[in-house]
Design a protein around this motif. Structure first.
Motif, short mmCIF file in Angstrom:
data_model
loop_
_atom_site.label_atom_id
_atom_site.label_comp_id
_atom_site.label_asym_id
_atom_site.label_seq_id
_atom_site.Cartn_x
_atom_site.Cartn_y
_atom_site.Cartn_z
N UNK A 5 69.23 82.28 21.82
CA UNK A 5 68.75 81.59 22.99
C UNK A 5 69.16 80.30 23.29
N UNK A 6 69.46 79.75 22.05
CA UNK A 6 69.76 78.23 21.95
C UNK A 6 71.07 78.15 22.69
N UNK A 7 72.08 78.94 22.42
CA UNK A 7 73.49 79.00 22.95
C UNK A 7 73.14 79.34 24.65
N UNK A 8 72.44 80.17 24.83
CA UNK A 8 72.31 80.36 26.26
C UNK A 8 71.73 79.31 27.12
N UNK A 9 70.73 78.64 26.75
CA UNK A 9 70.08 77.39 27.16
C UNK A 9 71.17 76.33 27.30
N UNK A 10 71.93 76.04 26.34
CA UNK A 10 72.98 74.93 26.38
C UNK A 10 73.79 75.13 27.66
N UNK A 11 74.46 76.74 27.41
CA UNK A 11 75.42 77.11 28.54
C UNK A 11 74.78 76.82 30.04
N UNK A 12 73.57 77.35 29.90
CA UNK A 12 72.99 77.05 31.52
C UNK A 12 72.67 75.62 32.01
N UNK A 13 72.56 74.86 30.71
CA UNK A 13 72.29 73.36 31.27
C UNK A 13 73.72 72.67 31.41
N UNK A 18 77.68 70.60 35.49
CA UNK A 18 78.82 70.60 36.16
C UNK A 18 78.55 70.99 37.63
N UNK A 19 77.63 71.65 38.13
CA UNK A 19 77.30 72.04 39.51
C UNK A 19 76.89 70.93 40.28
N UNK A 23 78.82 68.96 43.30
CA UNK A 23 78.12 68.82 44.41
C UNK A 23 78.03 67.17 44.89
N UNK A 24 77.80 66.31 43.89
CA UNK A 24 77.75 64.82 44.12
C UNK A 24 79.05 64.26 44.59
#
Length: 145
Positions: A5-13, A18-19, A23-24
């Motif tokens: 779960x920690x790896x998935x959270x880090x990947x999503x963050x 990056x997005x 966008x900016x």
């Protein structure tokens, strides 16, 4: 919470960060120095010759800020001689605030530009003129208070 779960959270963050950066950066306004940059680059040899010719004068064009204006003072040897040229006020932070005026000094060699044309901040003043079929060019940075 397990490490999966920690790896998935880090990947999503990371992906959200990056997005956000993309966008900016897509919304950031980027002004070129001139709209026709490439043709101006081809004319740069004239600027080099103009700087050399301006350096051979007794003094440089002086740009000062009296109370309600910006004053452009040509060297004493140019007073009374016919000059054709322009004074470009380039604002690096916003190309919409750029403007130019024809170089037209009075009998004392001074040209006044009203302060109402400026906003506070830095301007790069580009003075270019021609005299006796020789180009002259000078740049100076001023800060309008």
């Amino acid at each position: 919470m397990n490490w999966g779960h920690s790896i998935i959270i880090v990947f999503v963050l990371f992906a959200a960060g990056i997005l956000t950066l993309v966008t900016k950066s897509m919304r950031t306004k980027i002004d070129m120095v001139t709209k026709d940059y490439y043709s101006e680059e081809l004319k740069y040899q004239e600027v080099i010759e103009g700087r050399t010719n301006a350096g051979s004068l007794s003094s440089l064009v002086k740009i000062t800020q009296p109370a309600a204006a910006v004053a452009i003072q040509v060297p004493q040897e140019l007073v009374g001689t016919p000059l054709t040229g322009t004074v470009n006020f380039y604002r690096p932070s916003d190309s919409g605030k750029d403007f130019s005026v024809p170089l037209n000094p009075d009998g004392t060699g001074t040209q006044i530009v009203g302060r109402e044309k400026f906003i506070r901040g830095n301007y790069r003043v580009k003075v270019s003129w021609e005299m006796n079929n020789k180009p002259y060019y000078q740049e100076q940075v001023i800060h309008i208070n």
